[in-house]
Design a protein around this motif. Sequence first.
Motif, PDB file in Angstrom:
ATOM      1  N   HIS A   7      53.265 -22.939  51.978  1.00 32.26           N
ATOM      2  CA  HIS A   7      53.939 -24.231  51.913  1.00 32.26           C
ATOM      3  C   HIS A   7      54.328 -24.693  53.314  1.00 32.26           C
ATOM      4  CE1 HIS A   7      54.705 -23.888  47.496  1.00 32.26           C
ATOM      5  NE2 HIS A   7      54.784 -22.590  47.777  1.00 32.26           N
ATOM      6  N   LEU A   8      53.939 -25.911  53.658  1.00 30.95           N
ATOM      7  CA  LEU A   8      54.464 -26.564  54.850  1.00 30.95           C
ATOM      8  C   LEU A   8      55.545 -27.536  54.405  1.00 30.95           C
ATOM      9  CD1 LEU A   8      51.401 -27.399  57.127  1.00 30.95           C
ATOM     10  CD2 LEU A   8      53.269 -25.810  57.607  1.00 30.95           C
ATOM     11  N   LEU A   9      56.725 -27.433  55.015  1.00 32.49           N
ATOM     12  CA  LEU A   9      57.877 -28.211  54.576  1.00 32.49           C
ATOM     13  C   LEU A   9      58.478 -28.995  55.728  1.00 32.49           C
ATOM     14  CD1 LEU A   9      59.660 -25.364  52.544  1.00 32.49           C
ATOM     15  CD2 LEU A   9      57.979 -27.021  51.688  1.00 32.49           C
ATOM     16  N   ALA A  10      58.724 -30.278  55.482  1.00 28.83           N
ATOM     17  CA  ALA A  10      59.507 -31.109  56.404  1.00 28.83           C
ATOM     18  C   ALA A  10      60.826 -31.406  55.694  1.00 28.83           C
ATOM     19  CB  ALA A  10      58.762 -32.403  56.736  1.00 28.83           C
ATOM     20  N   LEU A  11      61.912 -31.008  56.294  1.00 27.24           N
ATOM     21  CA  LEU A  11      63.216 -31.087  55.636  1.00 27.24           C
ATOM     22  C   LEU A  11      63.851 -32.461  55.822  1.00 27.24           C
ATOM     23  CD1 LEU A  11      64.612 -27.612  56.760  1.00 27.24           C
ATOM     24  CD2 LEU A  11      63.326 -28.171  54.668  1.00 27.24           C
ATOM     25  N   HIS A  12      64.693 -32.817  54.861  1.00 30.70           N
ATOM     26  CA  HIS A  12      65.447 -34.067  54.964  1.00 30.70           C
ATOM     27  C   HIS A  12      66.362 -34.005  56.185  1.00 30.70           C
ATOM     28  CE1 HIS A  12      64.377 -36.298  51.379  1.00 30.70           C
ATOM     29  NE2 HIS A  12      64.491 -35.213  50.646  1.00 30.70           N
ATOM     30  N   THR A  13      66.250 -34.985  57.053  1.00 26.37           N
ATOM     31  CA  THR A  13      67.089 -34.993  58.253  1.00 26.37           C
ATOM     32  C   THR A  13      68.512 -35.454  57.950  1.00 26.37           C
ATOM     33  OG1 THR A  13      66.290 -37.224  58.772  1.00 26.37           O
ATOM     34  CG2 THR A  13      65.147 -35.364  59.811  1.00 26.37           C
ATOM     35  N   THR A  21      70.848 -24.978  56.392  1.00 24.02           N
ATOM     36  CA  THR A  21      71.090 -25.226  54.969  1.00 24.02           C
ATOM     37  C   THR A  21      69.925 -24.725  54.130  1.00 24.02           C
ATOM     38  OG1 THR A  21      72.426 -27.186  55.461  1.00 24.02           O
ATOM     39  CG2 THR A  21      71.511 -27.015  53.240  1.00 24.02           C
ATOM     40  N   PHE A  22      68.696 -25.003  54.581  1.00 23.18           N
ATOM     41  CA  PHE A  22      67.515 -24.542  53.855  1.00 23.18           C
ATOM     42  C   PHE A  22      67.491 -23.020  53.771  1.00 23.18           C
ATOM     43  CE2 PHE A  22      63.242 -22.830  53.905  1.00 23.18           C
ATOM     44  CZ  PHE A  22      62.676 -23.438  52.791  1.00 23.18           C
ATOM     45  N   THR A  25      70.123 -21.608  51.418  1.00 17.18           N
ATOM     46  CA  THR A  25      69.742 -21.892  50.026  1.00 17.18           C
ATOM     47  C   THR A  25      68.613 -20.974  49.590  1.00 17.18           C
ATOM     48  OG1 THR A  25      70.363 -24.213  50.328  1.00 17.18           O
ATOM     49  CG2 THR A  25      68.973 -23.695  48.436  1.00 17.18           C
ATOM     50  N   LEU A  26      67.640 -20.773  50.460  1.00 17.68           N
ATOM     51  CA  LEU A  26      66.528 -19.870  50.150  1.00 17.68           C
ATOM     52  C   LEU A  26      67.022 -18.447  49.933  1.00 17.68           C
ATOM     53  CD1 LEU A  26      63.429 -19.446  49.964  1.00 17.68           C
ATOM     54  CD2 LEU A  26      63.449 -19.037  52.445  1.00 17.68           C
ATOM     55  N   LYS A  27      67.939 -18.009  50.770  1.00 18.28           N
ATOM     56  CA  LYS A  27      68.455 -16.633  50.683  1.00 18.28           C
ATOM     57  C   LYS A  27      69.204 -16.400  49.378  1.00 18.28           C
ATOM     58  CE  LYS A  27      70.646 -13.174  53.632  1.00 18.28           C
ATOM     59  NZ  LYS A  27      71.274 -12.928  54.969  1.00 18.28           N
ATOM     60  N   SER A  28      69.883 -17.423  48.871  1.00 18.69           N
ATOM     61  CA  SER A  28      70.661 -17.269  47.642  1.00 18.69           C
ATOM     62  C   SER A  28      69.833 -17.536  46.385  1.00 18.69           C
ATOM     63  CB  SER A  28      71.874 -18.201  47.668  1.00 18.69           C
ATOM     64  OG  SER A  28      71.461 -19.560  47.716  1.00 18.69           O
ATOM     65  N   SER A  29      68.563 -17.937  46.568  1.00 18.78           N
ATOM     66  CA  SER A  29      67.693 -18.220  45.421  1.00 18.78           C
ATOM     67  C   SER A  29      66.989 -16.950  44.955  1.00 18.78           C
ATOM     68  CB  SER A  29      66.650 -19.283  45.795  1.00 18.78           C
ATOM     69  OG  SER A  29      65.644 -18.724  46.625  1.00 18.78           O
ATOM     70  N   ILE A  77      65.770 -25.755  46.217  1.00 24.61           N
ATOM     71  CA  ILE A  77      65.046 -25.767  47.495  1.00 24.61           C
ATOM     72  C   ILE A  77      64.281 -27.073  47.645  1.00 24.61           C
ATOM     73  CG2 ILE A  77      63.160 -24.684  48.786  1.00 24.61           C
ATOM     74  CD1 ILE A  77      64.051 -22.010  47.612  1.00 24.61           C
ATOM     75  N   ALA A  78      63.601 -27.489  46.577  1.00 19.64           N
ATOM     76  CA  ALA A  78      62.774 -28.700  46.623  1.00 19.64           C
ATOM     77  C   ALA A  78      63.584 -29.930  47.018  1.00 19.64           C
ATOM     78  CB  ALA A  78      62.099 -28.921  45.278  1.00 19.64           C
ATOM     79  N   LYS A  79      64.844 -30.009  46.610  1.00 24.44           N
ATOM     80  CA  LYS A  79      65.634 -31.210  46.910  1.00 24.44           C
ATOM     81  C   LYS A  79      65.985 -31.328  48.393  1.00 24.44           C
ATOM     82  CE  LYS A  79      70.259 -29.306  45.928  1.00 24.44           C
ATOM     83  NZ  LYS A  79      71.423 -29.406  45.010  1.00 24.44           N
ATOM     84  N   LEU A  80      65.798 -30.238  49.151  1.00 24.17           N
ATOM     85  CA  LEU A  80      66.055 -30.277  50.586  1.00 24.17           C
ATOM     86  C   LEU A  80      64.832 -30.719  51.378  1.00 24.17           C
ATOM     87  CD1 LEU A  80      67.952 -26.863  50.938  1.00 24.17           C
ATOM     88  CD2 LEU A  80      68.961 -29.148  50.766  1.00 24.17           C
ATOM     89  N   VAL A  81      63.704 -30.881  50.678  1.00 23.90           N
ATOM     90  CA  VAL A  81      62.416 -31.130  51.328  1.00 23.90           C
ATOM     91  C   VAL A  81      62.036 -32.604  51.212  1.00 23.90           C
ATOM     92  CG1 VAL A  81      59.962 -30.568  51.282  1.00 23.90           C
ATOM     93  CG2 VAL A  81      61.671 -28.772  50.878  1.00 23.90           C
TER      94      VAL A  81
END
Length: 271
Positions: A7-13, A21-22, A25-29, A77-81
């Motif tokens: 997955h290539l991800l561009a995060l919400h600025t 934050t990402f 969130t990933l660590k707690s998922s 996670i998806a909502k941060l992308v």
Amino acid sequence: MPLCTLHLLALHTTTPNPLSTFLSTLKSSSVRPLVVSRVIRWIILPTKISTEHLLARNIKWDILLILSSTDDLPGEIAKLVEHHWSVTAGVPSRLTKDFEKTNRGLLHPDPATVPPLSSSNEKKTTQSSQDLELSAELNVWVDEFVRGSGREGKGAVSMFNLLAFNTGMKEEYLKYGAAFAKSIGSRHGGNAKIVGNVTGVNGQQEKQEDGWDEIALAHYPSIEHFRDMLTSRDYQEVNHKHRVGSLRDTCILMTSEIGIEEILGEGRAKL
């Protein structure tokens, strides 16, 4: 052959501290990634395939996330992308077995096992890095990155490769791969730690005839080791003899797993 999704991800600025934050969130998922790497820059741009998705709107990719499944990203996670592109590939189980241990050894090697850098300060450069040569721009950028990026600038890098072969030319590329693994790449600490055959892009279940054929994630002890390889005569002989003409399209993104560790404030981060 197990399927992995890259997955290539561009995060919400608009998210406060998007990368931190990402990662928290990933660590707690429930997701347990093979690789989480910070995207640094393009080395080679795609010219024919996926250009609309990979380059349009000048997207700045933030994260390369590799999962050993084809599952969708969890909602939290998806909502941060903001932008998302993915490719699924069959990766040999010998590469995914004990990957965490193997990768940890590559990222944090015994210094005595790391190949020495070239003693020459003069680097022969070209106008472009598109044929996997050292452009003048890339050479200057490497010096700046090493000087100003802390542990990330001096640590291991992971080069994400997408490959599409010209008709009947895959055997030529395999000759390049064999030379890379046997001597030329390994002499500079290069290691293809994940390779696989593409089975689909962006959730599609079937590979497109005119799409990507393979993925690879190549390790180097540092960006300087990668640069040394690009300027070595023996590498460029094999590169131009077997690699350049075999590819219909390709691209390479430089990423840093060490950069993720620095953001997390851990010497040997685990997610």
